[in-house]
Design a protein around this motif. Structure first.
Motif, PDB file in Angstrom:
ATOM      1  N   ASN A 160       0.821  -1.206   0.000  1.00  0.00           N
ATOM      2  CA  ASN A 160       0.000   0.000   0.000  1.00  0.00           C
ATOM      3  C   ASN A 160       0.857   1.259   0.000  1.00  0.00           C
ATOM      4  OD1 ASN A 160      -2.617  -1.260   0.117  1.00  0.00           O
ATOM      5  ND2 ASN A 160      -2.115  -1.831   2.208  1.00  0.00           N
ATOM      6  N   CYS A 161       2.122   1.109  -0.362  1.00  0.00           N
ATOM      7  CA  CYS A 161       3.062   2.220  -0.413  1.00  0.00           C
ATOM      8  C   CYS A 161       2.608   3.246  -1.452  1.00  0.00           C
ATOM      9  CB  CYS A 161       4.438   1.656  -0.774  1.00  0.00           C
ATOM     10  SG  CYS A 161       5.711   2.878  -1.063  1.00  0.00           S
ATOM     11  N   ASN A 162       2.576   4.517  -1.044  1.00  0.00           N
ATOM     12  CA  ASN A 162       2.215   5.633  -1.916  1.00  0.00           C
ATOM     13  C   ASN A 162       0.812   5.520  -2.497  1.00  0.00           C
ATOM     14  OD1 ASN A 162       4.778   6.728  -1.447  1.00  0.00           O
ATOM     15  ND2 ASN A 162       5.649   5.545  -3.115  1.00  0.00           N
ATOM     16  N   SER A 163      -0.065   4.799  -1.810  1.00  0.00           N
ATOM     17  CA  SER A 163      -1.459   4.742  -2.248  1.00  0.00           C
ATOM     18  C   SER A 163      -2.157   6.035  -1.814  1.00  0.00           C
ATOM     19  CB  SER A 163      -2.166   3.520  -1.671  1.00  0.00           C
ATOM     20  OG  SER A 163      -2.156   3.569  -0.268  1.00  0.00           O
ATOM     21  N   THR A 164      -3.289   6.316  -2.404  1.00  0.00           N
ATOM     22  CA  THR A 164      -3.996   7.554  -2.112  1.00  0.00           C
ATOM     23  C   THR A 164      -4.495   7.595  -0.675  1.00  0.00           C
ATOM     24  OG1 THR A 164      -4.718   7.611  -4.391  1.00  0.00           O
ATOM     25  CG2 THR A 164      -5.875   9.037  -2.868  1.00  0.00           C
ATOM     26  N   LEU A 165      -5.113   6.504  -0.233  1.00  0.00           N
ATOM     27  CA  LEU A 165      -5.724   6.492   1.092  1.00  0.00           C
ATOM     28  C   LEU A 165      -5.805   5.064   1.594  1.00  0.00           C
ATOM     29  CD1 LEU A 165      -7.274   8.241   3.207  1.00  0.00           C
ATOM     30  CD2 LEU A 165      -9.337   7.661   1.961  1.00  0.00           C
ATOM     31  N   LEU A 166      -5.485   4.866   2.846  1.00  0.00           N
ATOM     32  CA  LEU A 166      -5.567   3.552   3.462  1.00  0.00           C
ATOM     33  C   LEU A 166      -6.551   3.634   4.622  1.00  0.00           C
ATOM     34  CD1 LEU A 166      -4.036   0.694   3.545  1.00  0.00           C
ATOM     35  CD2 LEU A 166      -2.901   1.681   5.516  1.00  0.00           C
ATOM     36  N   LEU A 167      -7.598   2.820   4.588  1.00  0.00           N
ATOM     37  CA  LEU A 167      -8.575   2.798   5.671  1.00  0.00           C
ATOM     38  C   LEU A 167      -8.255   1.667   6.634  1.00  0.00           C
ATOM     39  CD1 LEU A 167     -11.915   3.438   3.762  1.00  0.00           C
ATOM     40  CD2 LEU A 167     -10.690   5.013   5.258  1.00  0.00           C
ATOM     41  N   ALA A 168      -8.243   1.971   7.925  1.00  0.00           N
ATOM     42  CA  ALA A 168      -8.013   0.960   8.946  1.00  0.00           C
ATOM     43  C   ALA A 168      -9.263   0.100   9.075  1.00  0.00           C
ATOM     44  CB  ALA A 168      -7.682   1.631  10.270  1.00  0.00           C
ATOM     45  N   PRO A 169      -9.139  -1.163   9.385  1.00  0.00           N
ATOM     46  CA  PRO A 169      -7.923  -1.919   9.669  1.00  0.00           C
ATOM     47  C   PRO A 169      -7.244  -2.403   8.384  1.00  0.00           C
ATOM     48  CG  PRO A 169      -9.821  -3.328   9.979  1.00  0.00           C
ATOM     49  CD  PRO A 169     -10.349  -1.968   9.608  1.00  0.00           C
ATOM     50  N   ASP A 170      -5.933  -2.441   8.409  1.00  0.00           N
ATOM     51  CA  ASP A 170      -5.120  -2.899   7.283  1.00  0.00           C
ATOM     52  C   ASP A 170      -3.692  -3.040   7.792  1.00  0.00           C
ATOM     53  OD1 ASP A 170      -4.332  -3.621   4.690  1.00  0.00           O
ATOM     54  OD2 ASP A 170      -5.584  -2.073   3.780  1.00  0.00           O
ATOM     55  N   SER A 171      -2.767  -3.236   6.893  1.00  0.00           N
ATOM     56  CA  SER A 171      -1.365  -3.306   7.302  1.00  0.00           C
ATOM     57  C   SER A 171      -0.524  -2.489   6.335  1.00  0.00           C
ATOM     58  CB  SER A 171      -0.875  -4.757   7.348  1.00  0.00           C
ATOM     59  OG  SER A 171      -0.946  -5.342   6.069  1.00  0.00           O
ATOM     60  N   ILE A 172       0.630  -2.056   6.819  1.00  0.00           N
ATOM     61  CA  ILE A 172       1.598  -1.351   5.993  1.00  0.00           C
ATOM     62  C   ILE A 172       2.947  -2.029   6.183  1.00  0.00           C
ATOM     63  CG2 ILE A 172       0.380   0.860   6.051  1.00  0.00           C
ATOM     64  CD1 ILE A 172       2.399   1.813   8.151  1.00  0.00           C
ATOM     65  N   PHE A 173       3.773  -1.954   5.170  1.00  0.00           N
ATOM     66  CA  PHE A 173       5.131  -2.473   5.288  1.00  0.00           C
ATOM     67  C   PHE A 173       5.989  -1.861   4.207  1.00  0.00           C
ATOM     68  CE2 PHE A 173       2.229  -5.557   3.463  1.00  0.00           C
ATOM     69  CZ  PHE A 173       2.774  -5.851   2.214  1.00  0.00           C
ATOM     70  N   SER A 174       7.297  -1.918   4.420  1.00  0.00           N
ATOM     71  CA  SER A 174       8.223  -1.307   3.480  1.00  0.00           C
ATOM     72  C   SER A 174       8.104  -1.977   2.113  1.00  0.00           C
ATOM     73  CB  SER A 174       9.650  -1.384   4.014  1.00  0.00           C
ATOM     74  OG  SER A 174       9.972  -2.701   4.381  1.00  0.00           O
ATOM     75  N   PHE A 175       8.324  -1.193   1.066  1.00  0.00           N
ATOM     76  CA  PHE A 175       8.218  -1.683  -0.299  1.00  0.00           C
ATOM     77  C   PHE A 175       9.244  -2.800  -0.509  1.00  0.00           C
ATOM     78  CE2 PHE A 175       8.909  -1.651  -4.855  1.00  0.00           C
ATOM     79  CZ  PHE A 175       7.618  -1.532  -5.337  1.00  0.00           C
ATOM     80  N   GLY A 176       8.768  -3.969  -0.908  1.00  0.00           N
ATOM     81  CA  GLY A 176       9.641  -5.114  -1.134  1.00  0.00           C
ATOM     82  C   GLY A 176       9.796  -6.032   0.060  1.00  0.00           C
ATOM     83  N   TYR A 177       9.171  -5.697   1.209  1.00  0.00           N
ATOM     84  CA  TYR A 177       9.274  -6.511   2.420  1.00  0.00           C
ATOM     85  C   TYR A 177       8.953  -7.968   2.091  1.00  0.00           C
ATOM     86  CZ  TYR A 177       7.596  -8.502   6.831  1.00  0.00           C
ATOM     87  OH  TYR A 177       7.382  -9.309   7.912  1.00  0.00           O
ATOM     88  N   PRO A 178       9.696  -8.950   2.566  1.00  0.00           N
ATOM     89  CA  PRO A 178      10.735  -8.932   3.582  1.00  0.00           C
ATOM     90  C   PRO A 178      12.155  -8.808   3.019  1.00  0.00           C
ATOM     91  CG  PRO A 178      10.134 -11.194   3.168  1.00  0.00           C
ATOM     92  CD  PRO A 178       9.294 -10.331   2.252  1.00  0.00           C
ATOM     93  N   ASN A 179      12.306  -8.214   1.859  1.00  0.00           N
ATOM     94  CA  ASN A 179      13.636  -7.948   1.310  1.00  0.00           C
ATOM     95  C   ASN A 179      14.006  -6.499   1.588  1.00  0.00           C
ATOM     96  OD1 ASN A 179      13.869 -10.586   0.154  1.00  0.00           O
ATOM     97  ND2 ASN A 179      12.444  -9.924  -1.424  1.00  0.00           N
ATOM     98  N   ALA A 180      15.211  -6.135   1.245  1.00  0.00           N
ATOM     99  CA  ALA A 180      15.694  -4.787   1.521  1.00  0.00           C
ATOM    100  C   ALA A 180      14.764  -3.736   0.923  1.00  0.00           C
ATOM    101  CB  ALA A 180      17.104  -4.622   0.961  1.00  0.00           C
ATOM    102  N   PRO A 181      14.357  -2.735   1.716  1.00  0.00           N
ATOM    103  CA  PRO A 181      13.484  -1.681   1.204  1.00  0.00           C
ATOM    104  C   PRO A 181      14.177  -0.930   0.075  1.00  0.00           C
ATOM    105  CG  PRO A 181      13.889  -1.400   3.563  1.00  0.00           C
ATOM    106  CD  PRO A 181      14.734  -2.527   3.100  1.00  0.00           C
TER     107      PRO A 181
END
Length: 168
Positions: free
Chosen positions: A62-83
């Motif tokens: 959900n990186c750089n998405s317009t809007l995120l409604l809770a509940p949800d999750s976020i994580f670094s782009f490419g997770y679990p690899n190097a961001p």
């Protein structure tokens, strides 16, 4: 959607015409072209090698998405690899709820900042590679989270972060 205000839905007269935006996943053509090789007699031969399907150009962070409604999750782009990319999340909870952001995995040298709807800093995290799980709570139902990958400074492999976003 109110694109000039807080990004939430508002009532409008359905007979009015407005421009709109669409969001869709970009996927490259899953049918690879046949590989050809030239022989000494300049004959082209199709290769029978199988090609793997191309990767999606977007991931599920959900990186750089317009809007995120809770509940949800976020994580670094490419997770679990190097961001590999700067990310920002505009997070909302509907109704009279605050946001609880629960970081359940942190193995990165990147810098993460959380601010409320007025730009006040709620939390800044960087410099510590391996953190135990930790929460952050917002005073309101709107938050902005930004993450910037940083160069590796130790021997550990940078794997990014993961967080659950809940209404509290």
């Amino acid at each position: 959607m109110d694109v000039k205000g807080d990004g939430l839905w508002s009532q409008e007269d359905c007979s009015q015409k407005f421009e709109y935006l669409c969001k869709s996943l970009i996927i490259t053509d899953p049918t690879p072209a046949p590989l050809t090789t030239k022989t000494p007699g300049n004959l082209e031969i199709e290769s029978a090698k199988e090609s793997k399907l191309p990767e999606n150009l977007l991931d599920a962070s959900n990186c750089n998405s317009t809007l995120l409604l809770a509940p949800d999750s976020i994580f670094s782009f490419g997770y679990p690899n190097a961001p590999s990319s700067y990310c920002t999340w505009q997070i909302r909870a509907l109704g009279p709820y605050r946001l609880g952001i629960y970081f359940n995995f942190w193995a990165t040298y990147g810098a993460l900042n959380i601010s409320d709807q007025y730009g006040n800093n709620i939390g800044s995290f960087s410099g510590t590679y391996n953190r135990t799980p930790f929460p952050r709570y917002t005073p309101f139902n709107i938050a902005t989270v930004t993450f910037e990958p940083r160069p590796k400074t130790g021997s550990e492999e940078d794997k990014g972060f993961h967080a659950e976003v809940l209404m509290i």
